[in-house]
Enzyme design. Sequence first.
Site, mmCIF file in Angstrom:
data_model
loop_
_atom_site.group_PDB
_atom_site.id
_atom_site.type_symbol
_atom_site.label_atom_id
_atom_site.label_comp_id
_atom_site.label_asym_id
_atom_site.label_seq_id
_atom_site.Cartn_x
_atom_site.Cartn_y
_atom_site.Cartn_z
ATOM 1 N N HIS A 94 50.637 35.157 27.343
ATOM 2 C CA HIS A 94 48.789 35.111 28.477
ATOM 3 C C HIS A 94 48.717 35.106 29.724
ATOM 4 C CE1 HIS A 94 43.992 35.585 29.134
ATOM 5 N NE2 HIS A 94 44.677 35.929 29.872
ATOM 6 N N HIS B 174 48.667 35.653 34.283
ATOM 7 C CA HIS B 174 48.025 36.283 35.121
ATOM 8 C C HIS B 174 49.189 36.536 36.030
ATOM 9 C CE1 HIS B 174 43.815 36.735 33.701
ATOM 10 N NE2 HIS B 174 43.454 36.148 32.708
ATOM 11 N N LEU B 175 49.412 37.041 36.678
ATOM 12 C CA LEU B 175 50.683 37.484 37.835
ATOM 13 C C LEU B 175 49.979 37.647 39.227
ATOM 14 C CD1 LEU B 175 53.609 38.770 36.127
ATOM 15 C CD2 LEU B 175 53.225 36.438 37.154
ATOM 16 N N ASN C 45 43.557 42.614 34.990
ATOM 17 C CA ASN C 45 42.592 42.233 35.481
ATOM 18 C C ASN C 45 42.928 42.583 37.757
ATOM 19 O OD1 ASN C 45 43.130 39.774 35.283
ATOM 20 N ND2 ASN C 45 41.256 38.599 35.478
ATOM 21 N N LYS D 117 43.716 45.091 26.716
ATOM 22 C CA LYS D 117 42.653 44.234 26.754
ATOM 23 C C LYS D 117 41.350 44.352 26.786
ATOM 24 C CE LYS D 117 41.900 39.975 27.684
ATOM 25 N NZ LYS D 117 42.082 38.774 28.620
ATOM 26 N N LEU E 254 37.554 29.927 32.928
ATOM 27 C CA LEU E 254 36.670 30.621 31.607
ATOM 28 C C LEU E 254 37.530 30.857 30.498
ATOM 29 C CD1 LEU E 254 34.443 32.791 34.030
ATOM 30 C CD2 LEU E 254 33.659 31.198 32.699
ATOM 31 N N ASP F 190 47.239 31.306 30.371
ATOM 32 C CA ASP F 190 46.292 31.808 30.758
ATOM 33 C C ASP F 190 46.237 32.173 32.062
ATOM 34 O OD1 ASP F 190 44.196 33.480 31.739
ATOM 35 O OD2 ASP F 190 42.901 31.955 31.045
ATOM 36 N N HIS G 265 44.274 31.526 41.771
ATOM 37 C CA HIS G 265 43.696 31.664 43.044
ATOM 38 C C HIS G 265 43.829 30.760 44.188
ATOM 39 C CE1 HIS G 265 40.793 34.228 40.717
ATOM 40 N NE2 HIS G 265 40.545 32.860 39.549
ATOM 41 N N ALA H 169 37.639 31.730 39.028
ATOM 42 C CA ALA H 169 37.224 30.736 37.976
ATOM 43 C C ALA H 169 38.967 31.326 37.456
ATOM 44 C CB ALA H 169 36.730 31.465 36.392
HETATM 45 O O1 DOR Z 1 39.729 31.288 34.262
HETATM 46 C C1 DOR Z 1 39.786 32.607 33.680
HETATM 47 N N1 DOR Z 1 40.338 32.882 35.369
HETATM 48 N N2 DOR Z 1 39.494 32.866 32.916
HETATM 49 C C2 DOR Z 1 39.908 34.537 32.893
HETATM 50 O O2 DOR Z 1 39.659 35.042 31.785
HETATM 51 C C3 DOR Z 1 40.576 35.263 33.886
HETATM 52 C C4 DOR Z 1 41.538 34.363 34.718
HETATM 53 C C5 DOR Z 1 41.388 35.200 36.563
HETATM 54 O O3 DOR Z 1 41.241 36.183 35.772
HETATM 55 O O4 DOR Z 1 41.488 34.428 36.941
HETATM 56 ZN ZN ZN Z 2 43.301 35.434 31.563
#
Ligand code: DOR
Ligand code: ZN
Length: 345
Positions: free
Chosen positions: A13, A15-16, A41, A99, A219, A247, A251, A263
């Site tokens: 899991h 995020h790139l 996302n 997803k 989250l 995860d 950011h 988040a």
């Molecule tokens: O903390 C999180 N950040 N939870 C998620 O489900 C999404 C992720 C994000 O894309 O920043």
């Molecule tokens: Zn995630």
Amino acid sequence: MNRLTLQRPDDWHLHLRDGAMLKAVLPETARDFGRAIIMPNLVPPVVTGADAAAYRDRILAVMPDGADFTPLMTLYLTEETDPADVALAHASGLITSIKLYPAGATTNSASGVRDFDRVRPVLEKMAEIGLPLCVHGEVTHPEVDIFDREAVFIETVLDPIRRATPGLKVTMEHVTTSDAVEYVMGAEGHIGATITTHHLMINRNHLLVGGIRPHYYCLPVAKRESHRKALVKAATSGHARFFLGTDSAPHTDPNKLSECGCAGVFSATNTMACLAHVFEAEDALDKLEAFASLNGPAHYGVPVNEATITLEKHDNPLPFPDKIASGEGPVTLFDPGVSLLWRVA
Ligand code: DOR
Ligand code: ZN
């Protein structure tokens, strides 16, 4: 023990992002991991097979030279997702999972699912072709307390979906509660769960005591200590249904340190060092390979990576950088709040 060799781990899991952020964070994961499930996302989200193919090309275009890393693509489930497009993307080997974000649950989830009945045809098709569903397991109803949203989701959404679609393979992602651990351990059928690095190391006190710590905000939000302990127990037990999904969610600092901060915890760079710390503290270093390298491939039905990595324990902590620079701004690295003696050699 001060040296530990593992089959090369995977991150189930991740995020790139895209563009300048993708370019900055991809090397951080490609260094230690063989594969990662890439979250869809983006803005706009990756919803069709064509979107996923284009996104994969953008990732491969900025792959560091000599990297031993394969991105595993996913589609973002919407109420408009076409079962035929899903089947095609799966048959061609393009996608590893789909997803499910309940609409509004987290970052860029506005196009997620509101009415679960409307995605039934896609779920049926996925069960038929053996394509796993990755689930962000939180309800979004305003009346449900944010600390209860995972437990309520299991009872009111996840379990009904699984009962209605018996053959569906499900990955419950980033579990944060003992409720989720118990559900996953006890459920019938094909189910697994990812656990993040940070949820093994922080509880809600880290987030809120002595001042608010935006870099620990993610989250699902970190829960009380008893839940963290349940996660550590599940991860370090070697139980086949639990495996690593960091995860890691970058950011920029301005976006985290804002009146309405985003988040996400960015942990790609130091995850393996953190995990070695957690597993050693539980006297469970012998279970780290199951969690990081073996259980995920078994759940997804793919071979274990052939390469290996070696972790070394040093006498003195070797500091990680506080931040990673990106073309969009600095990204703060997860601070586990302990000295990390383990390092990937
Ligand atoms: O903390 C999180 N950040 N939870 C998620 O489900 C999404 C992720 C994000 O894309 O920043
Ligand atoms: Zn995630």
